[in-house]
Design a protein around this motif. Structure first.
Motif, PDB file in Angstrom:
ATOM      1  N   PRO A   1     -16.972   2.778  -0.543  1.00  0.00           N
ATOM      2  CA  PRO A   1     -15.566   2.400  -0.353  1.00  0.00           C
ATOM      3  C   PRO A   1     -15.395   1.313   0.717  1.00  0.00           C
ATOM      4  O   PRO A   1     -14.547   0.428   0.566  1.00  0.00           O
TER       5      PRO A   1
ATOM      6  N   LYS B   1       0.797  -1.232   0.000  1.00  0.00           N
ATOM      7  CA  LYS B   1       0.000   0.000   0.000  1.00  0.00           C
ATOM      8  C   LYS B   1       0.828   1.279   0.000  1.00  0.00           C
ATOM      9  O   LYS B   1       0.322   2.351  -0.307  1.00  0.00           O
TER      10      LYS B   1
ATOM     11  N   GLN C   1     -12.133   1.848  -6.443  1.00  0.00           N
ATOM     12  CA  GLN C   1     -13.276   2.148  -5.563  1.00  0.00           C
ATOM     13  C   GLN C   1     -14.251   3.122  -6.232  1.00  0.00           C
ATOM     14  O   GLN C   1     -15.468   2.983  -6.081  1.00  0.00           O
TER      15      GLN C   1
ATOM     16  N   GLU D   1     -13.717  -2.258  -0.039  1.00  0.00           N
ATOM     17  CA  GLU D   1     -12.452  -2.467   0.681  1.00  0.00           C
ATOM     18  C   GLU D   1     -12.146  -3.959   0.867  1.00  0.00           C
ATOM     19  O   GLU D   1     -11.014  -4.405   0.734  1.00  0.00           O
TER      20      GLU D   1
ATOM     21  N   ILE E   1      -6.196   1.842  -6.242  1.00  0.00           N
ATOM     22  CA  ILE E   1      -7.278   1.641  -5.259  1.00  0.00           C
ATOM     23  C   ILE E   1      -8.334   2.730  -5.426  1.00  0.00           C
ATOM     24  O   ILE E   1      -9.539   2.446  -5.462  1.00  0.00           O
TER      25      ILE E   1
END
Length: 349
Positions: free
Chosen positions: A213, A189, A202, A217, A198
């Motif tokens: 989100p 990340k 999302q 996730e 990401i």
């Protein structure tokens, strides 16, 4: 020698006497004719006489993370060719686990007097890294360009693919095939391209499927950018009921296909897989991989153009040049309806 002269003359479309004058450096030959003869030498594989060799405008360093992922050699080749066309000699420096770090490679290149450096997927992409190293490099008067990553703390040209748009393309494609449980397999990340993917994922899941989100996730799995990493991430996502997996590299996607098969599932009949990069040879996998093509050619050429402007003292304002990727549909994605039918037959829905 006469046979060689005849070969070169035939290739260049001139007389043997003209070839002889060029090779001996005699006057009375037009510049265009001289170039034709030298080009004929190159094409036929003869070495140019020392005095007729082009002097290199200088060395340019190219630092890449590793060469196991085929996208890095592909990018290095584009950059190397573009530099060579401009008279520069590319020097490829590769980081290897347990080997030289980016800082050590940078120091080595600076010691060798390089005219500039292009960093590919370097520490500039790592949000946990100290960006002062790039300020120090600028302070040493070494021009540089950063590819695939971004930091507002560094004043330099950045070259990136549009990671957010890439995820939008992948999700839109899979939703059009009827998939609603779409997973995302990507690297750690702390990297900027991961964070951007990401965000794009999302956003697309919210726009296309109405997922918040928080809901999307649980469909995101971090791992390593390797075949094994893709396999581990996809195994977890398939266990969570995903019928499609978007991967942050083609290598990860090949791992995802292996994960599906290990669970007795077929790709694309049971699980659809999308890669990222469109690396060389990826069209020849089984099944041929649907993937997001990174615009390697445009990015590599832009990186060289930006560096040459820096070297020439006419730099563009520090900014990020973002290149649009494209979806390449092949054989690893298919309709989700067969999946749902099998799921119902097995008592799953």
């Amino acid at each position: 020698m006469t046979a060689r002269l005849a070969d070169i003359a035939a290739q260049a479309g001139v007389s043997e006497a003209t070839v002889s004058r060029v090779l001996n450096g005699r006057p009375g030959v037009a510049a265009a004719t001289r170039e034709s003869v030298l080009a004929a030498l190159d094409v036929l594989g003869y070495e140019r006489p020392v005095r007729l060799r082009q002097r290199s405008a200088g060395l340019v360093g190219l630092i890449t993370p590793e060469l196991e992922n085929p996208i890095f050699p592909a990018l290095a080749q584009v950059i190397g060719q573009a530099l060579t066309r401009q008279g520069y000699t590319p020097v490829l420096a590769t980081q290897t686990p347990g080997g030289s770090t980016e800082d050590e490679l940078t120091e080595m290149l600076v010691d060798r007097g390089v005219a500039g450096i292009i960093f590919v997927s370097g520490l500039h992409a790592d949000t946990s890294a100290d960006m002062q190293r790039y300020d120090q490099l600028r302070g040493q008067g070494v021009p540089f360009v950063l590819v695939d990553g971004y930091s507002p703390k560094v004043r330099a040209p950045f070259i990136s693919p549009d990671d957010r748009a890439a995820m939008g393309l992948a999700v839109t494609h899979l939703v059009s095939l009827g998939h609603t449980r779409i997973g995302l397999a990507l690297g750690p990340k702390r990297f900027v391209p991961v964070l951007r993917k990401i965000e794009g994922f999302q956003q697309a899941m919210r726009d296309r499927l109405g997922l918040s989100p928080a809901e999307s996730e649980e469909l995101i799995q971090h791992s390593l950018y390797t075949l094994e990493g893709g396999q581990a991430a996809a195994t977890a996502l398939i266990e969570r009921g995903c019928t499609a997996v978007v991967c942050a590299s083609d290598m990860m996607a090949l791992g995802a296909i292996r994960a599906a098969r290990q669970q007795g599932l077929a790709v694309p009949q049971d699980v659809s897989v999308v890669g990222f990069d469109d690396s060389p040879l990826i069209a020849f996998t089984d099944p041929p991989l649907t993937t997001i093509r990174k615009p390697v050619q445009s990015m590599g050429q832009a990186a060289v153009r930006a560096l040459l402007e820096e070297i020439g003292g006419t730099p563009a304002p520090p900014s990020e040049f973002v290149f649009l990727p494209e979806l390449v549909v092949r054989g690893s994605t298919a309709s989700a309806h067969g999946v749902e039918a099998r799921s119902r037959a097995a008592g799953g829905g």
